[in-house]
Write a protein that holds these residues in place. Sequence first.
Motif, mmCIF file in Angstrom:
data_model
loop_
_atom_site.group_PDB
_atom_site.id
_atom_site.type_symbol
_atom_site.label_atom_id
_atom_site.label_comp_id
_atom_site.label_asym_id
_atom_site.label_seq_id
_atom_site.Cartn_x
_atom_site.Cartn_y
_atom_site.Cartn_z
ATOM 1 N N ALA A 25 -8.581 2.699 -8.090
ATOM 2 C CA ALA A 25 -8.977 3.582 -6.972
ATOM 3 C C ALA A 25 -8.731 3.103 -5.452
ATOM 4 N N THR A 26 -8.401 1.650 -5.445
ATOM 5 C CA THR A 26 -8.253 1.193 -4.002
ATOM 6 C C THR A 26 -7.073 -0.005 -4.014
ATOM 7 N N CYS A 27 -6.535 0.164 -2.998
ATOM 8 C CA CYS A 27 -5.304 -0.994 -2.801
ATOM 9 C C CYS A 27 -6.086 -2.237 -2.563
ATOM 10 N N ALA A 28 -5.489 -3.280 -3.238
ATOM 11 C CA ALA A 28 -6.029 -4.858 -3.449
ATOM 12 C C ALA A 28 -5.902 -5.489 -2.116
ATOM 13 N N LEU A 29 -5.048 -4.775 -1.290
ATOM 14 C CA LEU A 29 -4.911 -5.564 0.179
ATOM 15 C C LEU A 29 -5.676 -4.858 1.190
ATOM 16 N N CYS A 30 -5.336 -3.560 1.255
ATOM 17 C CA CYS A 30 -5.937 -2.939 2.516
ATOM 18 C C CYS A 30 -7.446 -2.336 2.104
ATOM 19 N N GLY A 35 -2.863 6.188 -3.020
ATOM 20 C CA GLY A 35 -2.152 7.578 -3.018
ATOM 21 C C GLY A 35 -1.308 7.888 -4.274
ATOM 22 N N THR A 36 -0.490 8.800 -4.011
ATOM 23 C CA THR A 36 0.465 9.186 -5.285
ATOM 24 C C THR A 36 1.495 8.143 -5.714
ATOM 25 N N ARG A 37 1.678 7.123 -4.961
ATOM 26 C CA ARG A 37 2.532 6.021 -5.200
ATOM 27 C C ARG A 37 1.852 4.797 -5.055
ATOM 28 N N VAL A 38 1.816 4.019 -6.489
ATOM 29 C CA VAL A 38 1.278 2.770 -6.431
ATOM 30 C C VAL A 38 2.221 1.727 -7.007
ATOM 31 N N GLU A 39 2.273 0.480 -6.194
ATOM 32 C CA GLU A 39 3.104 -0.493 -6.784
ATOM 33 C C GLU A 39 1.951 -1.568 -7.348
ATOM 34 N N VAL A 56 -1.349 -1.932 -5.068
ATOM 35 C CA VAL A 56 -0.926 -1.860 -3.740
ATOM 36 C C VAL A 56 -0.251 -0.577 -3.340
ATOM 37 N N HIS A 57 -0.553 -0.301 -1.915
ATOM 38 C CA HIS A 57 0.220 0.871 -1.542
ATOM 39 C C HIS A 57 1.767 0.246 -1.475
#
Length: 111
Positions: A25-30, A35-39, A56-57
């Motif tokens: 559900a959430t970015c590990a950094l921010c 969103g639609t793209r996850v790295e 992360v985004h």
Amino acid sequence: MVGRVKRKAGLAEAAARAARELPPATCALCGRPLGTRVEWHHLVPKSEGGRVTAPVHPICHRTIHATVPNALLARDYADPAALRAHPDIARFLAWIADKPADFHVPVRRRR
């Protein structure tokens, strides 16, 4: 012919499993929603023997690698909390906090 059928069945099973699993559900950094793209960021770089990843985004991922060299990531910043404490990353996080999930701009290496 049997090998081809098994391979297709395996691909179908993998696709069904991926559809059942919800993305993080959430970015590990921010901490913003993804969103639609996850790295997937290796907390300890693969070149340093790391295997654990975190979602992360793309902009967050590029900022991490533009700011901190792999050797330092492995040694001092393997924990996302420690990475957030880095002065340049903290400034980036303050700037990105109110941006939408799919926001993206070019990231430049700091000198």
